[in-house]
Design an enzyme around this catalytic site. Structure first.
Site, PDB file in Angstrom:
ATOM      1  N   TYR A 140       0.822  -1.215   0.000  1.00  0.00           N
ATOM      2  CA  TYR A 140       0.000   0.000   0.000  1.00  0.00           C
ATOM      3  C   TYR A 140       0.858   1.269   0.000  1.00  0.00           C
ATOM      4  O   TYR A 140       0.728   2.105  -0.914  1.00  0.00           O
ATOM      5  CB  TYR A 140      -0.990   0.014   1.167  1.00  0.00           C
ATOM      6  CG  TYR A 140      -1.734   1.330   1.277  1.00  0.00           C
ATOM      7  CD1 TYR A 140      -2.733   1.658   0.370  1.00  0.00           C
ATOM      8  CD2 TYR A 140      -1.419   2.257   2.267  1.00  0.00           C
ATOM      9  CE1 TYR A 140      -3.399   2.878   0.437  1.00  0.00           C
ATOM     10  CE2 TYR A 140      -2.077   3.477   2.345  1.00  0.00           C
ATOM     11  CZ  TYR A 140      -3.067   3.779   1.433  1.00  0.00           C
ATOM     12  OH  TYR A 140      -3.712   4.993   1.507  1.00  0.00           O
ATOM     13  N   LYS A 144       1.216   3.798  -3.247  1.00  0.00           N
ATOM     14  CA  LYS A 144       0.735   5.180  -3.086  1.00  0.00           C
ATOM     15  C   LYS A 144       1.873   6.173  -3.344  1.00  0.00           C
ATOM     16  O   LYS A 144       1.649   7.254  -3.911  1.00  0.00           O
ATOM     17  CB  LYS A 144       0.156   5.386  -1.678  1.00  0.00           C
ATOM     18  CG  LYS A 144      -1.185   4.706  -1.445  1.00  0.00           C
ATOM     19  CD  LYS A 144      -2.301   5.257  -2.329  1.00  0.00           C
ATOM     20  CE  LYS A 144      -2.817   6.593  -1.856  1.00  0.00           C
ATOM     21  NZ  LYS A 144      -3.973   7.049  -2.677  1.00  0.00           N
TER      22      LYS A 144
END
Length: 331
Positions: A140, A144
């Site tokens: 994640y 990102k």
């Protein structure tokens, strides 16, 4: 230059819906681009387009006749195949940028996360100059960060953009963080020392920051390419905050404690086993979660105050009252 037609990716999600509600109150024409259909958005009079961010043509088509885009949709979480996070967070953002440029959209407000700069150490009073780390413990934050770099690059090519980094969003209708704490209430243990602090942000304050970014970017195009941390501006003990969430739900506080080292070792073992046997569900603890739970992470929001005029309107105390009321009444 006026903004009339606004699109929110992930408009049916927790933060997305809070942004949509505020845009509707401003009498703007609002479109949501999501995978699913949401009755709540229909009740607000929002046009809903179903589609996948990984579908370049679908995104470009949905973005026609739009003035401003809030790209909120993402795949969150701390466990899962890298490719799934990459498709949603990186490819999806690439497609959003392409659609903005193709349709000559006036601005893009991108929702990022402070986890993109988490280097496994305490982060105290950190500002936007903090660099990206050399390695990541989870897909994640890594994806990102990759997406954030794409947005920064797009700003250099002429797309008017602002990146917002809200930290630990919570409030009524939260479908991620607070439920995660509550669902594990009887298994949770404090990790590491007790005096570390974290930033959080109430969902309506996070939505306000996004709308302010849009407004200020229209007023001052020189803000394009900037990144902003936003929070309650009130670092708190993560364990006191977790206990406050549990109390709002009528549950007892967290009992028990494990050392940071023990949690990290457990995370390594769980990751090895879950990977070896291809177990899809999230492990009880991962290395990333262990490091995050054992460190301070709070941020200097002076830049957001100065450039965006951002101040949290809803205090943590008032937010917790609203959360408790929501648990009691569903409203």
């Amino acid at each position: 230059m006026e903004i009339k037609n606004v699109l929110v990716t992930g408009g049916g999600g927790f933060l997305g819906k809070a942004i949509v509600k505020k845009l509707v109150k401003k009498n703007l024409s609002v479109t949501s681009f999501s995978r699913n259909f949401y009755p709540d958005l229909e009740n607000l009079g929002v046009l809903q387009i179903q589609g996948d961010l990984a579908d370049k043509n679908a995104v470009a088509k949905a973005f026609r006749n739009i003035d401003s885009v809030f790209h909120v949709a993402a795949k969150p979480g701390i466990w899962g195949p890298f490719e799934e996070f990459f498709q949603a967070n990186v490819t999806g953002t690439e497609n959003v940028i392409f659609a903005c440029l193709e349709n000559k959209i006036k601005q893009l407000i991108y929702t990022s996360s402070p986890s993109v700069i988490f280097d496994e150490n305490d982060m105290e009073n950190v500002d936007e100059s903090a660099p990206y780390p050399k390695k990541y413990l989870a897909p994640y934050p890594e994806t990102k960060a990759m997406a954030e770099k794409k947005v920064i690059s797009a700003a250099k090519k002429g797309l008017s953009t602002i990146i917002i980094r809200p930290h630990l969003i919570w409030g009524p209708e939260d479908n991620h963080m607070v439920p995660g704490i509550i669902n594990r209430a009887n298994k949770l243990k404090r990790v590491g020392r007790k005096d570390d602090l974290v930033d959080t942000i109430y969902v309506d304050n996070a939505a306000d920051a996004h709308l302010l970014a849009s407004q200020k970017l229209m007023e001052n195009p020189l803000l394009s390419g900037n990144i902003y941390f936003v929070s309650q501006d009130e670092p708190v003990s993560k364990w006191e905050m977790a206990d406050a969430f549990l109390d709002a739900a009528g549950l007892p506080p967290i009992r028990g404690h494990v050392s940071a080292k023990a949690a990290y070792i457990a995370g390594s073992i769980f990751e090895f086993i879950y990977t070896l046997f291809n177990i899809k569900k999230e492990p009880p603890i991962t290395r990333f979660a262990a490091k995050e739970l054992a460190t301070s992470h709070w941020f200097n929001i002076s830049r957001a105050k100065k450039d965006l005029g951002y101040y949290p309107k809803i205090s943590t105390k008032e937010g917790l009252r609203k959360l408790k009321q929501w648990f009691s009444t569903g409203k």
